[in-house]
Write an enzyme that holds these catalytic residues in place. Structure first.
Site, short mmCIF file in Angstrom:
data_model
loop_
_atom_site.label_atom_id
_atom_site.label_comp_id
_atom_site.label_asym_id
_atom_site.label_seq_id
_atom_site.Cartn_x
_atom_site.Cartn_y
_atom_site.Cartn_z
N SER A 1 21.38 -94.32 50.32
CA SER A 1 20.66 -95.34 49.60
C SER A 1 20.61 -95.00 48.10
O SER A 1 21.65 -94.81 47.47
CB SER A 1 19.27 -95.47 50.22
N ASP B 1 23.59 -104.59 55.79
CA ASP B 1 22.55 -103.71 55.26
C ASP B 1 21.60 -104.54 54.41
O ASP B 1 22.03 -105.22 53.48
CB ASP B 1 23.20 -102.62 54.40
N HIS C 1 19.99 -100.25 57.54
CA HIS C 1 20.21 -99.59 56.26
C HIS C 1 20.87 -98.24 56.44
O HIS C 1 20.32 -97.36 57.10
CB HIS C 1 18.85 -99.43 55.55
#
Length: 514
Positions: free
Chosen positions: A229, A455, A483
């Protein structure tokens, strides 16, 4: 970025929290950028021109045994990398030594956020990552500057944080708009009062420089790294600053560093709208979906619930009501992980019956609020990093109103929240030092970028963009939900990542895993 760590849709500097591995207690902070003019000279387009500026010599880490076979340590780094002999701050580090004889070196981890704890992530990885990685690498996590057990950013006390998270994030009247603006300004002022000089030195460039000192202190000639991320932005920033020191970097759930805060918010809003649609399709396809017989019916029911809560919040706990803002965060949080979809379904079912407790619990997971009412410092760190890394998405209420139709076009459910979240950095007490720009990292060894097609927090388009920008980028596509991709059930993804980290093997062009 967001919590695959996590921040708040309403009060996020640029969007939602970007943290991986959390299944998501994330919320509203989003992409951060690279160039830090205070510590790295930049050109007009934001490119960092000083790839490896002088830094303080890496100090040794004094390791001590801690529970579970881990070793704990502290790394001292300069508060201001432009003044290597000046005041120091501490970086908390955790290491699980490799379990096999054929050790490659250290694998440094970052879970995202910004604001996610690398110490917690290392504890997870040391038991859940594939055995081959744990045999060949020391698993190393660190809390970046401003975060957790390192020298940390501090803002509001817990009771004031409760009030802050209940601010109306979709103001409908001038008074509500003013309350939102005043709340954001007061939050920034509290961060300045309680964090001092640290507030101006927690950019992603600062953290990347710390990571190079950590690499040296660990005794590694090159950096082996897995960032999820927001951690992909940290990793890409490192590659831009120190391309010759890149060993192997995995960037999973990638951010696009070339996007402005406003554009990133809009794309992310579309990602969450897509994830919500996938959740509803799953609900409807399973039969007996209380949200409706079709996706359209489910969307209408959820949007109707949020509108109702804007006018009439549900009871929550002893001190809080379930407002539209809290419910929105409670919906966003489980969209980070498909495993959490059943919890979202139960929470929505209960709220439609007049019980908001489950949505409140999901909201608390996102903000890392414990049952005792205490918050981690995820949110303060998230805001501090985001507001340094990029100019604000909006600078006035007039601009938000002007931009609102564009947000609603890509995200009818969450667009209003994201548009007003764009003001979060407008009154931040420290000016931004970073600017959006593509990252090339010329001269770096091959870098693996992983993107998941649905995502919600870091849309797949961002992974394609970053892989295309990096001179040595290689894209691995995961056709799936949730995610990030590594360690989330795809044997194909896991095998590809392990082969890259242990052997340097990059996937064939166009490779897609399911």
């Amino acid at each position: 970025m967001m919590r695959g760590s996590c921040a708040r849709v309403a009060a996020a500097a640029v969007g939602l929290l970007l943290v991986a591995g959390c299944g998501s207690g994330s919320s509203a902070k989003s992409p951060d950028r690279v160039a830090d003019s205070a510590t790295a000279p930049v050109t007009g387009d934001g490119q960092v021109t000083d790839k490896a500026p002088p830094t303080a010599a890496a100090e040794p880490i004094g390791w001590t045994p801690c529970s579970g076979g881990f070793q704990c340590g502290t790394l001292q780094v300069p508060l201001d990398h432009a003044k290597p002999d000046g005041p120091k701050i501490r970086i908390a580090v955790l290491k699980k030594p490799a379990t096999g004889p054929d050790r490659i070196g250290s694998l440094v981890l970052n879970p995202g956020g910004p604001g996610g704890s690398g110490l917690d992530f290392a504890q997870y990885a040391a038991t859940r990552y594939p055995a081959e990685l744990r045999k060949r690498f020391d698993i190393v996590g660190f809390d970046p500057r401003g975060v957790g057990r390192s020298t940390a950013i501090s803002c509001l006390p817990d009771t004031a944080m409760d009030a802050f998270t209940q601010l109306d994030a979709t103001p409908d009247t001038p008074d509500e708009e003013q309350a939102w603006v005043d709340g954001e300004r007061a939050y920034g002022q509290a961060c300045a009062s309680n964090s001092g000089d640290l507030l101006g030195h927690v950019s992603t460039v600062d953290a990347a420089r710390d990571m190079d000192l950590l690499r040296a202190a660990l005794g590694d000639a090159k950096l082996y790294y897995l960032g999820a991320s927001y951690g992909t932005f940290l990793g890409a920033t490192y590659a831009e600053l120190y391309p010759q020191r890149v060993g192997r970097l995995v960037l999973d759930g990638a951010m696009d560093p070339s996007l402005s805060a406003a554009d990133a918010n809009k794309v992310q809003g579309g990602g969450f709208e897509t994830a919500l649609a996938a959740f509803l399709d799953n609900c409807v396809g399973g039969g007996s979906c209380s949200l409706g017989a079709t996706r359209a019916a489910g969307l209408a029911k959820i949007r109707g619930l949020l509108q109702q809560l804007d006018a009439r919040p549900l009871p929550g706990d002893a001190t809080r009501r379930v407002t539209e803002s809290i419910a929105t965060t409670g919906i966003l949080s489980p969209l980070y992980s498909k495993d959490q979809w059943p919890n979202l379904r139960r929470a929505l079912d209960a709220a439609l019956r007049g019980d908001g407790q489950r949505l409140l619990e999901l909201n608390d997971q996102y903000y890392e609020r414990g049952a005792d009412g205490k918050y981690s410092n995820l949110m303060p760190a998230n805001a501090a990093v985001n507001c340094l890394d990029a100019p604000p998405a909006a600078t006035s209420r007039e601009q938000v109103r002007h931009d609102l139709p564009d947000y609603l076009a890509v995200s009818p459910t969450f667009g209003r929240n994201l548009a007003w979240a764009g003001l979060s950095c407008a009154s931040w007490p420290v000016p931004p030092t970073g600017r959006p720009h593509p990252i090339r990292a010329e001269g770096a060894a091959p870098i693996l970028v992983v993107g998941t097609t649905r995502d919600p927090a870091t849309p797949y388009a961002w992974a394609r963009a970053l892989a295309g920008q990096l001179a040595s980028g290689n894209l691995l596509t995961h056709d799936g939900d949730g995610h990030t991709a590594f360690g989330r059930g795809s044997d194909c993804v896991d095998r590809t990542v392990v082969d890259y980290l242990t052997q340097g093997t990059v996937p064939t062009k166009g490779k897609t895993c399911h």
